[in-house]
Design an enzyme around this catalytic site. Structure first.
Site, short mmCIF file in Angstrom:
data_model
loop_
_atom_site.label_atom_id
_atom_site.label_comp_id
_atom_site.label_asym_id
_atom_site.label_seq_id
_atom_site.Cartn_x
_atom_site.Cartn_y
_atom_site.Cartn_z
CG ASP A 173 7.17 3.90 0.83
OD1 ASP A 173 6.76 2.76 0.57
OD2 ASP A 173 6.85 4.89 0.16
CD GLU B 269 4.50 13.35 0.76
OE1 GLU B 269 4.42 13.67 -0.44
OE2 GLU B 269 3.65 12.62 1.31
CG ASN C 204 2.76 15.04 -3.55
OD1 ASN C 204 3.20 14.00 -4.02
ND2 ASN C 204 2.73 15.28 -2.26
CG HIS D 161 4.83 11.16 -2.91
ND1 HIS D 161 3.77 11.28 -2.03
CD2 HIS D 161 4.64 9.98 -3.53
CE1 HIS D 161 2.99 10.23 -2.14
NE2 HIS D 161 3.49 9.42 -3.05
#
Ligand code: GLP
Length: 245
Positions: A71, A147, A140, A142
């Site tokens: 990313d 996400e 979280n 991801h």
């Protein structure tokens, strides 16, 4: 039960970095011209340092590999010290001689991020897919910048960062307002196509989510949970990160 997952529990972050670097080096020795996927963030920093040392002492040759990163932040140029391009150049690529032409990271400053996503996805396919993909995990759940959502992101896409990610990643920036709000990330489908996945997790802050990811139900609300369905998932995690497993 950990189904098809190979889990290596190591004592601490330093042991994780060494174990991950050793495993990675084994893959490169077996396939020196392979295509390798890289992650950024704090977790793989130690592993990359180990790889640099191995390369500098002649124990590892990364000069023929092809690299794809997971990313990049939208809005950051490759020469921005907070960009993932800059991170990779300085933490791994320059010190190990990964050929310039083989270093692939989505452009954070592409005129049209959606076009950039499609080009990046096509390039991965053109190179025959990724042999070994390194992954970290967000608190979280991801993976890359995929996400928690109501559906799994398929291919490389232009994504909005979750509030939790912005808060957690603010530690790398001078001010939380400097954290980009968007990114380009390989999708979960892109990641799942890799031949082998190597997931790294370290520290207490990852313990709860690592348990959910590896043992919980498979849901896009925990993007990492889909990794349970991969044919070859290797996890290297330290004691702190595996305390609930
Ligand atoms: C970041 C990156 C991910 C990384 C994850 C965990 O935001 N986009 O690729 O794996 O979050 O980061 P860290 O290793 O710093 O905990």
């Amino acid at each position: 039960m950990l189904k098809n997952i190979t889990l290596h529990v190591v004592s601490d972050y330093s042991a994780l970095s060494t174990a991950a670097a050793k495993l990675f080096a084994t893959y490169v020795a077996a396939n020196p011209v392979g295509t390798y996927g890289f992650a950024t963030g704090g977790t793989p920093e130690g592993m990359y340092e180990e790889l640099c040392k191995m390369s500098e002492s002649g124990k590892l040759d990364l000069t023929k590999i092809t690299a794809f990163n997971l990313d990049e932040y939208v809005g950051l140029a490759p020469n921005d010290p907070q960009s993932y391009a800059y991170y990779m150049e300085n933490r791994l690529f320059n010190r190990t001689g990964v050929p310039m032409a083989n270093r692939h990271i989505p452009s954070g400053i592409a005129q049209c991020p959606n076009t950039e996503c499609n080009k990046y996805e096509e390039l991965i396919h053109k190179c025959g897919g990724i042999d070994l993909q390194i992954l970290g995990i967000g608190t979280n759940g991801h993976i890359g910048f995929n996400e928690p959502e109501n559906t799994f992101a398929g291919q490389t896409s232009h994504v909005a960062l979750a509030e939790e990610t912005i808060n957690v990643n603010a530690r790398f920036f001078d001010d939380i307002n400097d954290v980009p709000r968007y990114a380009i990330s390989m999708g979960m489908q892109t990641i799942m196509m890799a031949e082998t996945l190597l997931l790294l997790a370290s520290g207490d802050s990852k313990a709860k989510i690592l348990k959910e990811a590896l043992l919980g139900s498979i849901t896009p609300h925990v993007p990492a949970s889909v990794l349970q369905m991969h044919r070859k998932l290797i996890v290297i995690a330290d004691k702190a990160a595996t305390k609930y497993i």
